[in-house]
Design a protein around this motif. Structure first.
Motif, PDB file in Angstrom:
ATOM      1  N   GLU A  85       0.816  -1.206   0.000  1.00 29.56           N
ATOM      2  CA  GLU A  85       0.000   0.000   0.000  1.00 29.56           C
ATOM      3  C   GLU A  85       0.855   1.263   0.000  1.00 29.56           C
ATOM      4  O   GLU A  85       1.990   1.275   0.484  1.00 29.56           O
ATOM      5  CB  GLU A  85      -0.912   0.037   1.242  1.00 29.56           C
ATOM      6  CG  GLU A  85      -1.876  -1.124   1.353  1.00 29.56           C
ATOM      7  CD  GLU A  85      -1.298  -2.274   2.142  1.00 29.56           C
ATOM      8  OE1 GLU A  85      -2.082  -3.135   2.570  1.00 29.56           O
ATOM      9  OE2 GLU A  85      -0.065  -2.322   2.320  1.00 29.56           O
ATOM     10  N   GLN A  86       0.291   2.341  -0.523  1.00 25.37           N
ATOM     11  CA  GLN A  86       0.955   3.628  -0.402  1.00 25.37           C
ATOM     12  C   GLN A  86       1.103   3.977   1.076  1.00 25.37           C
ATOM     13  O   GLN A  86       0.232   3.687   1.886  1.00 25.37           O
ATOM     14  CB  GLN A  86       0.146   4.716  -1.107  1.00 25.37           C
ATOM     15  CG  GLN A  86       0.095   4.572  -2.611  1.00 25.37           C
ATOM     16  CD  GLN A  86      -0.550   5.776  -3.268  1.00 25.37           C
ATOM     17  OE1 GLN A  86      -0.550   6.862  -2.710  1.00 25.37           O
ATOM     18  NE2 GLN A  86      -1.087   5.578  -4.460  1.00 25.37           N
ATOM     19  N   GLY A  87       2.231   4.576   1.410  1.00 27.47           N
ATOM     20  CA  GLY A  87       2.481   4.952   2.794  1.00 27.47           C
ATOM     21  C   GLY A  87       3.458   4.050   3.504  1.00 27.47           C
ATOM     22  O   GLY A  87       3.926   4.373   4.592  1.00 27.47           O
ATOM     23  N   TRP A 120       3.198   2.771   9.893  1.00 29.50           N
ATOM     24  CA  TRP A 120       3.375   3.415   8.596  1.00 29.50           C
ATOM     25  C   TRP A 120       4.728   4.120   8.573  1.00 29.50           C
ATOM     26  O   TRP A 120       5.109   4.806   9.527  1.00 29.50           O
ATOM     27  CB  TRP A 120       2.244   4.406   8.326  1.00 29.50           C
ATOM     28  CG  TRP A 120       0.916   3.712   8.251  1.00 29.50           C
ATOM     29  CD1 TRP A 120       0.130   3.331   9.318  1.00 29.50           C
ATOM     30  CD2 TRP A 120       0.251   3.252   7.091  1.00 29.50           C
ATOM     31  NE1 TRP A 120      -0.988   2.677   8.872  1.00 29.50           N
ATOM     32  CE2 TRP A 120      -0.955   2.618   7.510  1.00 29.50           C
ATOM     33  CE3 TRP A 120       0.535   3.330   5.737  1.00 29.50           C
ATOM     34  CZ2 TRP A 120      -1.843   2.053   6.619  1.00 29.50           C
ATOM     35  CZ3 TRP A 120      -0.374   2.771   4.842  1.00 29.50           C
ATOM     36  CH2 TRP A 120      -1.539   2.143   5.282  1.00 29.50           C
ATOM     37  N   GLU A 122       5.930   6.220   6.004  1.00 27.30           N
ATOM     38  CA  GLU A 122       5.979   7.484   5.269  1.00 27.30           C
ATOM     39  C   GLU A 122       5.056   8.505   5.921  1.00 27.30           C
ATOM     40  O   GLU A 122       3.909   8.202   6.247  1.00 27.30           O
ATOM     41  CB  GLU A 122       5.561   7.288   3.812  1.00 27.30           C
ATOM     42  CG  GLU A 122       6.426   6.330   3.024  1.00 27.30           C
ATOM     43  CD  GLU A 122       5.867   6.069   1.639  1.00 27.30           C
ATOM     44  OE1 GLU A 122       5.043   6.870   1.159  1.00 27.30           O
ATOM     45  OE2 GLU A 122       6.240   5.052   1.024  1.00 27.30           O
ATOM     46  N   PRO A 175       2.034   9.642   2.054  1.00 23.79           N
ATOM     47  CA  PRO A 175       2.083   8.514   1.115  1.00 23.79           C
ATOM     48  C   PRO A 175       2.648   8.935  -0.234  1.00 23.79           C
ATOM     49  O   PRO A 175       2.282   9.964  -0.795  1.00 23.79           O
ATOM     50  CB  PRO A 175       0.620   8.093   1.010  1.00 23.79           C
ATOM     51  CG  PRO A 175       0.012   8.514   2.303  1.00 23.79           C
ATOM     52  CD  PRO A 175       0.698   9.800   2.660  1.00 23.79           C
ATOM     53  N   SER A 227       3.257   4.283  -5.661  1.00 25.19           N
ATOM     54  CA  SER A 227       2.592   3.008  -5.463  1.00 25.19           C
ATOM     55  C   SER A 227       3.647   1.916  -5.455  1.00 25.19           C
ATOM     56  O   SER A 227       4.757   2.113  -5.931  1.00 25.19           O
ATOM     57  CB  SER A 227       1.577   2.744  -6.573  1.00 25.19           C
ATOM     58  OG  SER A 227       2.228   2.643  -7.824  1.00 25.19           O
ATOM     59  N   GLY A 279       4.838   0.396  -2.661  1.00 23.98           N
ATOM     60  CA  GLY A 279       5.173   0.157  -1.280  1.00 23.98           C
ATOM     61  C   GLY A 279       6.590  -0.329  -1.037  1.00 23.98           C
ATOM     62  O   GLY A 279       7.535   0.050  -1.727  1.00 23.98           O
TER      63      GLY A 279
END
Length: 410
Positions: free
Chosen positions: A107-109, A131, A133, A136, A139, A141
């Motif tokens: 996932e982003q982040g 998390w 980041e 985010p 893409s 990850g």
């Protein structure tokens, strides 16, 4: 030790399959074999004499699952436990002595999930979600994570954000907030190299420096590492590969700590490097040898994936996704230079990852596109691999981490 099972439907966002690995065509032929190897001891081994079974945790590419396998190291038998978590799993890594599994998501982040392992059943209980980041980015990850040798810090490569981070590991195995972040720069000629993309982070044997294999920048970046602060700081030097190489994996030779092996993904070759920290100058990586992992008759996609050095430092293993092979190199005991000694089919398609078991007798191979984890036996003297014919079905496996130091019920 907790015996609570993992409850599906926990934290997690829908997985978006990263574009960085879409260069490979996914084939879906799936096979599983139940063949077992004979016992390797000279006499009949009783149940009391056998070492406990191991647990293997397997990440799955784009499937939002973690699978578990039980492994009997005496008989060479793998028994699937099945799905034990419904989360994205770009990479998985076990704590060296706590019953803890870390799972890097796509996932982003930059999400990392921490699980407690039930050593009897292999079930997972999610403890936390972290998390990496602040904002985010992109893409795809995370591409890699692993505890440091002293298990005080988690090293993380964030492919999408172009950064590498560290997180403190508590006495119970839980993660703290991000302790440090380094952001390097660079790009390469391949369309997948538009910016920095860290793929692997390792510490040198002194634990004074962190080395980052950056796929996007065609460099190995060297940063200071501070054990007391559990973090990385300023860039002190770098090693440049030929443009379009795509550095992916690093490994120090276990004897002396003066030789580094670098596997490049896009050119599927190995660089043998001298790690020089003598004198008062900055540490350097000096090129000594380049050797391909491609077959002489290779055509089509060129892609190398995984790298490991045997525990005794006598052999080096790589996986080649373009040829669907495992390649064995002998390591010269004096010079640490490489000579290819075996090339063997990987038992499936697209060997994305593999790992040696702690005894050095076995290699587990994640054949992503054929949906199997395959077992190979290692000859201790020659380093040669033998396909045992044993395989377990897992949807698109990408990495494998053994939890063999835990107490595992039989």
């Amino acid at each position: 030790m907790s015996r609570h099972p993992y409850v599906p439907g926990g934290a997690g966002t829908p997985n978006r399959r990263p574009s960085r690995r879409s260069v490979l065509t996914a084939l879906t032929a799936s096979a599983a074999s139940t063949a077992l190897l004979p016992t390797t001891t000279a006499h009949a081994t009783t149940a009391a004499e056998r070492p406990p079974d191991a647990l293997l945790y397997v990440g799955t590419w784009g499937q939002s699952q973690v699978h578990a396998i039980r492994f009997d190291p005496e008989r060479g038998a793998m028994t699937p436990i099945g799905k034990v978590a419904d989360v994205s799993s770009n990479w998985v890594a076990t704590h060296p002595y706590h019953p803890i599994l870390y799972v890097a998501g796509s996932e982003q982040g930059g999400v990392i999930r921490t699980f407690r392992i039930d050593g009897t059943t292999g079930a997972l209980e999610q403890l936390a979600e972290t998390w990496t980041e602040e904002v985010p980015t992109g893409s795809g990850g995370l591409s890699y994570l692993a505890p440091t040798p002293d298990a005080t810090t988690l090293l993380v490569a964030d492919f999408a954000a172009g950064s590498a981070v560290t997180l403190p590991i508590g006495a119970d195995g839980r993660l703290g907030a991000v302790a440090s972040r380094v952001q390097d720069a660079g790009s390469g000629p391949n369309p997948r190299q538009t910016g920095p993309h860290p793929h692997h982070v390792v510490l040198d044997p002194s634990q004074r420096y962190a080395l980052i294999a950056d796929f996007g920048a065609d460099r190995v970046f060297i940063h200071d590492y501070h054990r007391s602060a559990l973090g990385m700081s300023g860039l002190v030097n770098s090693y440049a590969t030929p443009p379009g190489s795509g550095p992916r994996r690093l490994a120090f030779h276990p004897r002396g700590g003066r030789t580094v092996y670098l596997l490049n993904e896009l050119t599927a070759d190995l660089h043998v490097l001298h790690w020089n920290t003598d004198g008062v100058g900055r540490p350097t990586l000096v090129h000594r040898q380049t050797i391909t992992t491609d077959a002489p008759t290779h055509t089509g996609t060129t892609s190398a994936a995984e790298l490991a050095v045997s525990h005794d430092g006598r052999h080096l293993y790589t996986s080649n996704r373009g040829d669907n092979t495992l390649v064995v190199h002998a390591i010269d005991p004096t010079t640490h230079l490489l000579t290819e000694v075996q090339r063997i089919p990987c038992g499936g398609t697209t060997p994305w990852g593999f790992c040696l078991d702690p005894t050095g007798r076995w290699i587990f191979v994640a054949n992503m596109a054929s949906n199997t984890v395959n077992l190979f036996q290692v000859d201790a003297r020659s380093g040669h691999l033998t396909d045992t014919g044993t395989a377990v079905p897992v949807p698109q496996p990408d990495c494998i981490s053994p939890a063999t130091r835990l107490h595992v019920g039989r």
